[in-house]
Design a protein around this motif. Sequence first.
Motif, PDB file in Angstrom:
ATOM      1  N   PHE A  89       0.836  -1.202   0.000  1.00 18.55           N
ATOM      2  CA  PHE A  89       0.000   0.000   0.000  1.00 18.55           C
ATOM      3  C   PHE A  89       0.873   1.256   0.000  1.00 18.55           C
ATOM      4  N   LEU A  90       1.876   1.280   0.882  1.00 14.75           N
ATOM      5  CA  LEU A  90       2.763   2.433   0.960  1.00 14.75           C
ATOM      6  C   LEU A  90       3.585   2.594  -0.317  1.00 14.75           C
ATOM      7  N   MET A  91       4.048   1.482  -0.860  1.00 15.04           N
ATOM      8  CA  MET A  91       4.838   1.546  -2.088  1.00 15.04           C
ATOM      9  C   MET A  91       3.998   2.046  -3.259  1.00 15.04           C
ATOM     10  N   LEU A  92       2.734   1.646  -3.305  1.00 14.13           N
ATOM     11  CA  LEU A  92       1.850   2.098  -4.369  1.00 14.13           C
ATOM     12  C   LEU A  92       1.714   3.621  -4.338  1.00 14.13           C
ATOM     13  N   PHE A  93       1.416   4.168  -3.175  1.00 18.03           N
ATOM     14  CA  PHE A  93       1.262   5.615  -3.063  1.00 18.03           C
ATOM     15  C   PHE A  93       2.599   6.329  -3.245  1.00 18.03           C
ATOM     16  N   GLY A  94       3.685   5.684  -2.792  1.00 20.93           N
ATOM     17  CA  GLY A  94       4.999   6.279  -2.989  1.00 20.93           C
ATOM     18  C   GLY A  94       5.366   6.379  -4.456  1.00 20.93           C
ATOM     19  N   VAL A  95       5.080   5.330  -5.225  1.00 20.57           N
ATOM     20  CA  VAL A  95       5.413   5.321  -6.646  1.00 20.57           C
ATOM     21  C   VAL A  95       4.516   6.281  -7.430  1.00 20.57           C
ATOM     22  N   VAL A  96       3.247   6.346  -7.076  1.00 19.76           N
ATOM     23  CA  VAL A  96       2.314   7.194  -7.829  1.00 19.76           C
ATOM     24  C   VAL A  96       2.486   8.675  -7.474  1.00 19.76           C
ATOM     25  N   LEU A  97       2.549   8.991  -6.179  1.00 20.57           N
ATOM     26  CA  LEU A  97       2.503  10.394  -5.755  1.00 20.57           C
ATOM     27  C   LEU A  97       3.766  10.886  -5.053  1.00 20.57           C
ATOM     28  N   GLY A  98       4.557   9.976  -4.476  1.00 15.03           N
ATOM     29  CA  GLY A  98       5.700  10.431  -3.709  1.00 15.03           C
ATOM     30  C   GLY A  98       5.259  11.299  -2.537  1.00 15.03           C
ATOM     31  N   ARG A 231      12.272  10.056  -6.459  1.00 10.17           N
ATOM     32  CA  ARG A 231      12.950  10.356  -7.712  1.00 10.17           C
ATOM     33  C   ARG A 231      12.271   9.724  -8.918  1.00 10.17           C
ATOM     34  N   PHE A 232      11.559   8.627  -8.694  1.00 11.21           N
ATOM     35  CA  PHE A 232      10.926   7.964  -9.839  1.00 11.21           C
ATOM     36  C   PHE A 232       9.416   7.820  -9.677  1.00 11.21           C
ATOM     37  N   SER A 233       8.818   8.630  -8.810  1.00  6.46           N
ATOM     38  CA  SER A 233       7.366   8.599  -8.689  1.00  6.46           C
ATOM     39  C   SER A 233       6.737   9.153  -9.963  1.00  6.46           C
ATOM     40  N   PHE A 234       5.499   8.768 -10.226  1.00 11.21           N
ATOM     41  CA  PHE A 234       4.826   9.221 -11.444  1.00 11.21           C
ATOM     42  C   PHE A 234       4.607  10.731 -11.446  1.00 11.21           C
ATOM     43  N   TYR A 235       4.323  11.287 -10.258  1.00 10.35           N
ATOM     44  CA  TYR A 235       4.112  12.736 -10.152  1.00 10.35           C
ATOM     45  C   TYR A 235       5.465  13.395  -9.922  1.00 10.35           C
ATOM     46  N   GLN A 236       5.857  14.283 -10.810  1.00 11.86           N
ATOM     47  CA  GLN A 236       7.179  14.882 -10.760  1.00 11.86           C
ATOM     48  C   GLN A 236       7.115  16.394 -10.919  1.00 11.86           C
ATOM     49  N   MET A 237       8.148  17.036 -10.425  1.00  7.84           N
ATOM     50  CA  MET A 237       8.386  18.449 -10.709  1.00  7.84           C
ATOM     51  C   MET A 237       9.352  18.520 -11.891  1.00  7.84           C
ATOM     52  N   ILE A 284       9.126  26.315 -14.107  1.00  7.46           N
ATOM     53  CA  ILE A 284       8.832  25.129 -13.304  1.00  7.46           C
ATOM     54  C   ILE A 284       7.421  24.643 -13.590  1.00  7.46           C
ATOM     55  N   SER A 285       7.297  23.353 -13.827  1.00  8.53           N
ATOM     56  CA  SER A 285       5.994  22.736 -14.041  1.00  8.53           C
ATOM     57  C   SER A 285       5.917  21.470 -13.197  1.00  8.53           C
ATOM     58  N   SER A 286       4.728  20.914 -13.094  1.00  3.67           N
ATOM     59  CA  SER A 286       4.553  19.689 -12.303  1.00  3.67           C
ATOM     60  C   SER A 286       3.406  18.884 -12.874  1.00  3.67           C
ATOM     61  N   GLY A 287       3.422  17.592 -12.573  1.00  3.38           N
ATOM     62  CA  GLY A 287       2.341  16.744 -13.043  1.00  3.38           C
ATOM     63  C   GLY A 287       2.822  15.325 -13.286  1.00  3.38           C
TER      64      GLY A 287
END
Length: 306
Positions: A89-98, A231-237, A284-287
């Motif tokens: 569960f934590l890894m899922l949210f970490g990878v998607v949103l960080g 560093r490799f989450s889907f949501y990035q700056m 700077i952008s994000s998404g």
Amino acid sequence: MTEKNNKKHSVRKQGRIRLLVQVLCAAVVNGYAIGFAKGKIFTGDSKAVCLPVLNCYSCPGALGACPIGALQAVLGGHKHNISFYVLGFLMLFGVVLGRFICGFLCPFGLVQDLLHKIPSPKFRLPDKVHRPLTWLKYGVLALLVVLLPIFLTNSFGIAPPYFCKWICPAGTLGGAFPLMAKNESLRMAVGFLFQWKVGVLAVILLASVFLTRPFCKYLCPLGAFYGLFHRFSFYQMHLDHHTCIDCQACEKACPMQVPVRENINSRECIRCGKCKAVCPTCSISSGFRPPTDPAKVPLKKQEPES
């Protein structure tokens, strides 16, 4: 002057949107209002589901379980199992949103943000002090959340949730105080442990008035866990180095003291968007899945005019 005023308006608007999201999230995860009125913990089926944020299981309004508490409970049991559900569960949210979760969804992050709005002198620790201290939360994660529950047990092979018991300020604020307010028996049982936890909470809350998010920066094990995937989450700056003018406005505005121009997706970034809001060149952008960093892409050679 008009452009400057528009920029200020944009910054204020973004701040209001983020605050609204934080408040709504805190209201949703602690939505069992009857619990606060009666001083009783919600025990419905949703309590078996982990929340992605640091929110005490014992809070009367909590509709779900704290992932750090759940992880300790399994590791500290007499079988010392690994909870693949909680880790997954934590890894899922970490990878998607960080750590976007820290910046927009965590109720205790909201508490610190609100306290920091109190008029007072504001401080930033020097980088030579700040940067080593950011590693402290990884020590809290490794020692109090993982290692001690496994190795420091009682005669029955069971360990207490060390982080929840000795450190967690969210538990004291959201769980202990509301329950004690409605239960005289709990107030009569107050001892050294509660006094210690109140002291820890008081230090963190007081520090939050002068420093931005001290608990998130230096102590939160959940933020440390999400930082591992940052560093490799889907949501990035994303920083466009070609249009950046190195004015340092982004780094001055960053509440987490991230070296934005050097490493915008640092493990410390909580995706609050303040750097993006103040950037004068909109570099700077994000998404999700941002474009490739232009700094890593060679410039196209212009064809000579005929």
